[in-house]
Design a protein around this motif. Sequence first.
Motif, PDB file in Angstrom:
ATOM      1  N   ARG A  42       0.732  -1.287  -0.063  1.00 39.48           N
ATOM      2  CA  ARG A  42       0.079  -0.038  -0.045  1.00 39.48           C
ATOM      3  C   ARG A  42       0.953   1.190   0.022  1.00 39.48           C
ATOM      4  NH1 ARG A  42      -3.202  -2.910   4.627  1.00 39.48           N
ATOM      5  NH2 ARG A  42      -0.988  -3.032   5.375  1.00 39.48           N
ATOM      6  N   PRO A  62      -2.636 -11.632  -7.304  1.00 38.15           N
ATOM      7  CA  PRO A  62      -3.207 -11.162  -6.014  1.00 38.15           C
ATOM      8  C   PRO A  62      -2.495 -11.887  -4.929  1.00 38.15           C
ATOM      9  CG  PRO A  62      -4.480 -12.326  -7.646  1.00 38.15           C
ATOM     10  CD  PRO A  62      -3.295 -12.664  -8.243  1.00 38.15           C
ATOM     11  N   THR A  74      -7.568 -10.479   3.767  1.00 46.54           N
ATOM     12  CA  THR A  74      -8.254  -9.822   2.887  1.00 46.54           C
ATOM     13  C   THR A  74      -7.594  -9.982   1.429  1.00 46.54           C
ATOM     14  OG1 THR A  74      -9.435  -8.174   4.381  1.00 46.54           O
ATOM     15  CG2 THR A  74      -9.513  -7.871   2.169  1.00 46.54           C
ATOM     16  N   TYR A 128      -6.310  -8.920  -1.911  1.00 41.99           N
ATOM     17  CA  TYR A 128      -5.859  -7.532  -2.612  1.00 41.99           C
ATOM     18  C   TYR A 128      -5.603  -8.080  -4.057  1.00 41.99           C
ATOM     19  CZ  TYR A 128      -5.555  -4.845   1.559  1.00 41.99           C
ATOM     20  OH  TYR A 128      -5.861  -4.039   2.838  1.00 41.99           O
ATOM     21  N   ARG A 129      -5.919  -7.229  -5.009  1.00 44.90           N
ATOM     22  CA  ARG A 129      -5.750  -7.566  -6.348  1.00 44.90           C
ATOM     23  C   ARG A 129      -5.253  -6.245  -7.236  1.00 44.90           C
ATOM     24  NH1 ARG A 129      -8.556  -7.007 -11.320  1.00 44.90           N
ATOM     25  NH2 ARG A 129     -10.179  -5.770 -10.145  1.00 44.90           N
ATOM     26  N   TRP A 130      -4.231  -6.662  -7.904  1.00 43.36           N
ATOM     27  CA  TRP A 130      -3.838  -5.222  -8.756  1.00 43.36           C
ATOM     28  C   TRP A 130      -4.431  -5.272 -10.242  1.00 43.36           C
ATOM     29  CZ3 TRP A 130      -0.336  -2.352  -6.763  1.00 43.36           C
ATOM     30  CH2 TRP A 130       0.434  -2.824  -5.794  1.00 43.36           C
ATOM     31  N   LEU A 160      -4.416  -0.580  -6.844  1.00 46.54           N
ATOM     32  CA  LEU A 160      -4.486  -1.748  -5.775  1.00 46.54           C
ATOM     33  C   LEU A 160      -5.768  -1.796  -5.116  1.00 46.54           C
ATOM     34  CD1 LEU A 160      -3.059  -4.241  -4.418  1.00 46.54           C
ATOM     35  CD2 LEU A 160      -2.361  -2.616  -2.516  1.00 46.54           C
ATOM     36  N   ARG A 217      -8.931  -3.707  -2.933  1.00 42.35           N
ATOM     37  CA  ARG A 217      -9.167  -4.359  -1.840  1.00 42.35           C
ATOM     38  C   ARG A 217     -10.599  -5.208  -1.942  1.00 42.35           C
ATOM     39  NH1 ARG A 217      -8.365  -1.362   2.105  1.00 42.35           N
ATOM     40  NH2 ARG A 217     -10.663  -0.473   2.227  1.00 42.35           N
ATOM     41  N   GLU A 269     -15.138  -4.890  -4.579  1.00 40.35           N
ATOM     42  CA  GLU A 269     -13.786  -4.283  -4.297  1.00 40.35           C
ATOM     43  C   GLU A 269     -13.796  -2.858  -4.417  1.00 40.35           C
ATOM     44  OE1 GLU A 269     -10.977  -7.114  -6.958  1.00 40.35           O
ATOM     45  OE2 GLU A 269     -12.005  -5.558  -7.938  1.00 40.35           O
ATOM     46  N   GLU A 283     -10.879   0.767  -4.309  1.00 43.13           N
ATOM     47  CA  GLU A 283      -9.468   1.112  -4.396  1.00 43.13           C
ATOM     48  C   GLU A 283      -8.810   1.668  -3.113  1.00 43.13           C
ATOM     49  OE1 GLU A 283      -7.274   4.873  -6.581  1.00 43.13           O
ATOM     50  OE2 GLU A 283      -9.065   4.085  -7.636  1.00 43.13           O
ATOM     51  N   VAL A 284      -7.836   1.082  -2.979  1.00 46.35           N
ATOM     52  CA  VAL A 284      -6.649   1.270  -2.054  1.00 46.35           C
ATOM     53  C   VAL A 284      -5.702   2.428  -2.232  1.00 46.35           C
ATOM     54  CG1 VAL A 284      -5.162   0.267  -0.098  1.00 46.35           C
ATOM     55  CG2 VAL A 284      -7.113  -0.960  -0.941  1.00 46.35           C
TER      56      VAL A 284
END
Length: 991
Positions: free
Chosen positions: A83, A332, A338, A340-342, A356, A358, A369, A371-372
Motif C-alpha cells: 500500500r 493477487p 483480505t 488484494y488485487r492489482w 491496488l 481490496r 472491491e 480502491e486502496v
Amino acid sequence: MSGLHQQRSSWPPRRWGVVGFAAYVLLSLGLVLLLLIDPLIDGPSGLIKLAWFTSAPLSHGLDPCAWDYEGSWRIGSVSGDPRQLNFSVEPAINCATLSNITAVSFVADPFLYVPDNGTSAPAGSALAKLAGSESGSAVPWFAFFEMKNLGPYKGELGTAVSYDRGASWRYLGPALVEPFHLSYPLVMYDKDSNQYLMFAETIGSKEGSIRVYGTSAEAFPFGWKVVATKYPADPGWPSTRRWFQFGMPAKYVDTSPVYYRDRWWIFTTRVGTPPAGQPKYTLLLYTAETLLGEWKPHPAALAGVPYAPAPGGRVPFGIDADKRTARNGGRPFVLDGTIYRWAQDCTHYYGEAMTLLRADVADEQSYKESEVVRYEPTRDGVTWRSQRLHHVDVQRLPDGSWWGFADGDRYADGHMHFLAKEKWFVDLKAVVRQLILIQLGVVLMAAALLTAATSTAAAYVARRLFVCFPSSAGSAVGTALGRLRLATSKLQLAMPTSSAAAVGGGGGLLGTVAAVVVMLAAAVAVAVGLMAAFPALVPCPRWTISVPPLPTSPHFVPDRPFLDPAAPYDVTNLTVITGCSHGFFDRLENLVGSLQYWAPRSPVVVYDLGFTSAQLAQMRCWQGVEVRRFPWERYPAYVRERTNYAFKALVVQLGVEEAAKAALWLDCGLEVRSPLTPFAASMAAHGHVSAQQSTSPGRQGWPQGHMAEKYQAPYLNMTQAEYERVRYLPYCAAGVQGFVRGSAAHRLILLPAVACSLDKDRCIAPPGHSRDQHCYEQTAYTLNIRRHNFSTCLPREYGATSSTRKTSYDPRQSSAPIVVASRRHRQPKPYRPLLRRRPACRPDPPSNPWPSLASERADSSMWHASLGTRMQGYGRALLDFAVQAGCCAGLHVLAQTLLWAQVLAVLWHAQAESLVASGHRLLAFALPLPTLLRMTTTARGGAWGGGGGGGGGGGESLLRRAKTLLATAAAASAYLAIVSVATMRMTCNVV
C-alpha cells in the motif's frame, strides 16, 4: 483546310480513345477511393504499408535493446508494504541483461518466485544445483518475465536468477517458447499436484482457452509443458458475440489465482471489441478446490455487470467491466485476511497507471472491491517508469518484509518510432491522393470544354446567335472568327519541328528566337547537370568570404585575453573524436569522409553511443578510424537520456584522457571543408579551440526564464557581477571543442562542464529544462570560456558555419577560410562517396568486439521525419546548389561555350544538308563552317533557299538567315552574361 479539318476531327476521340479515356477516369477514381479508405484501416500506417516495398523490418530493430513499435519496457524492483511501495531508481532487469543470449527489445510482466517461500528444492534438482553452484547455501530467487524476441518478433518467456536477494540478476535463458505470443508467466508451486505451475497468457493460440503449464522440481525453472487446458464456463461471450464474430473464440488474458479461505479464487480477464458493444475488458471470477480441477463460476460473476453500450445495458457474466480496473495487473495476495488485487488502468492508453484493489466482500455469494492506492508513472522523462506502468508482483518474504517487481516504460508508446520511420510515407499517400484528384479534375474540365467547343449543339447555338445579331455585327463577328482561325492555322504551320528547321526558314524571326531560347535553356541545363554530376569538371574559383557582424552577438575577443603560461603546446598528434547513435550514421559517414580528405594524418576515434551491429561492423573497416565503446555503466541512468546532453562533456573528457595529448571533438553533423590548421594553431597557443554561435546565455530562454542564471552560473560559483559581464557574449559551440590534456583550458573549461553533467538537478538538466530555455553543456562551456577571458572561440563563419551554400560545391576544393560547416540533416552529404575503407575488409557483425545495444528510443532527429520537412530539406539543398552554381564562374563559361557550340553545329548541319542536296556530298563533310558560309554567297538554290527559285536567291537567303541566327545568339549570350554577373554579385555573399 484538310489539315485543319483533321485537327478538329481528332476531338472527340474515336472508339478506342473513348475506352482509354474511360479506363483512365475509372483508374483515377479507384486510386482516390483506395487512398481515402487507406488511413481508416489498420492505423496509423494505413492499408498500404511501407513494409510492402522494403525487406527491412520497419516495426523493430534487430540488435539487443533495439527500437520497437510496442515500446521499451523494463523491470524494476519494489519493496515495502504494497500500500506504500518504494520503487527502485534503476531497473533490475532490462533488455541488456539478456543481450548475451537473446536479442530482445523489452522485458515486461515480471513475476518473482522464491523457492523457500513455502517450498524447498529437492536434492539433485536443477534448482538445488543452481543454488549450490554459485553461492553455496544461498537460496536463489527466480524471475519469470515476458521478453520480445527480435528474431521471430514475438513474446517468449524468460527466466533469470539472483543469489543476492535481488541485488543483481543473471539471465538463464528462455523458459517457455511457443509458436505464438506468450506473456504474463505467473509461477507458483502447487502442493496438490506436487509440481510447479505457470499460468501464462496464450491468446495467440486462438483456442479460446487458458493453458496451464507445469514442470517438475527436478527440471525447474525449465521443462514447462501443458498439464491442463481450461475452457472456462463463460455464458457472457456467446450472448455478447455479434454475427461477424461467429466462430471466433473468446480471449482470456492475465489469469491470476490466489488461495483464500480454503479454496482457489481465480481471476481472469476476457478481451472484447468495443465497436461490437462489448467491454474492452471484462473481469471474470471462478473458484476451485484445486488449480487443475474444475473451475466454477462465482455467483457474483453470474449476476453480470452493468455496461451501457451492451444490449440491455448489462454484460450477463462478469464482476467488472471498467477499463480502469477490469484487467489484472499482477499476482493477487492476501493481507490482513483480505484479498488484494492489482489492476491495470487502461482508460486512455495501455499502462496509464496501476491500481491496488481490496476485496471488501469476498464470500460464497458476493464479491465487491474498492480502491486502496493508485500508482502512476513519474512522467519525468528519465526514469524507467516515466510514462507507463502496468504490472506489479510483490510477495511477503520469510522475514516478513515485502519485495517484488514492477514494469514500466520511459515512453508513452512506440508511436514515436513510427513517426521517425514511416510518417513520411503516410504524408506521401495523402499528397498523392490530392494530386490525383487535382489532375483528374483538370483533365475532365479540359475534356468537357473541348467536347463542348466542337459539338454540333454548340455550333448550332453559335449560328443562331449570329442570326440574332444585326447584319453588320454578325458580319464583324464572322470576320473576326475567320481571321482568328486563319491566324491560328498560320501559327500552327509556322511552329518549328526542330531548332534547325526553325532557324532554317520555318517560322522566320519568331522561329529563330524560339530555337535560340531552346538552345540557351539546353546549354544551362547541361552545364548545371555536368556541375552536379561531375563537380571536378567545372572549376569554381572561391569568392571572398565575408564575416559580417552577427546582429545579436558580434564576434567577441576580450581586451585582455587569458594567457596559458604552459603554452605553446605540441598538437602534432591531434586526435579527432566524435560519437553518435544509429540514426545519425549518414552524418557520421560524411564527417569521417571529410576528415579522411582534409586531415588524413589525424587519427579519428568514434564512440559508440548506440549504433547497430551492422553499423559497427562497417565502421571497423573505415581507414584510419578507431571505434570505441562508451561505458554507460559508469554514469547515472539519466546520462543515457540523450535529450539532456549530459553525455557529451563526458565523452569529450574520456577522449581527452585517452588521446596522445590533444583531442578535438566534432559533432557528427559537421563536415570539414579545409585543413584543420586554424584549429590546431589555437590549441597550440591556448590549449583550446571552439567556434562562436549566434545567441548567448542571457538571451536563451527569454521570456520563459533563464536556466543559465538560475542554475548553471551558481553551480559554477560565478558571482552575479561575473555573470552580468558575460551573459550577452555569444555562445561557444559545444559541437566544436578542442582541449590539450593538462592545459589550463582543460582544468578551467572541460572539468567544470563534466561536473555539471554529473549533477542533473542543479546543473545539466534542472527541473523544467528544455531547448527553449537551456543549452545544457554548451552553456557550461561558454560561461567558463567567457569568465576566464579565453580568446579561443573562432568566428562562426570560419569555425562552424551553418550556411553550407557558402562552401564549394566540389568537396575536393578547399572552402578556406571556412574550416567546418554544419551539414546536419541537410542533403546532400558530399563526403560520403569519398569515405575510404581498408582494402579486403568485409563487415562481419558477429565478430564485433562488444554487443550492440542499439538506441531504445526514436532518434532525436524525429522532428524532420515527415514528408513536408524532408521535402523542405531537399528544397534547401537545391537552394544551396543554386547559390553555389550562380557563384561558379566555370559554370557560366561552360554555359556560354555550350550555347555557341549549338549555334555553330546548327549552321554547319544546315549548310551540309544544302551541299548534299546539290550533289557536293564530299564538300559537306570536309570543309569547315566559314568556308561553307562563303560558298553559300555564290551558291544557287539550296535547302536554305526557302523555295527561292534561283539566281543566288537561296544563297542570299542562307546568309541572311545565318546572320539572323548569329545576332539572336549574340543577344542571348549577352543576356546570359548579364544574368551571370548579376547573380554572382547578388548571391555570392549571402550568408
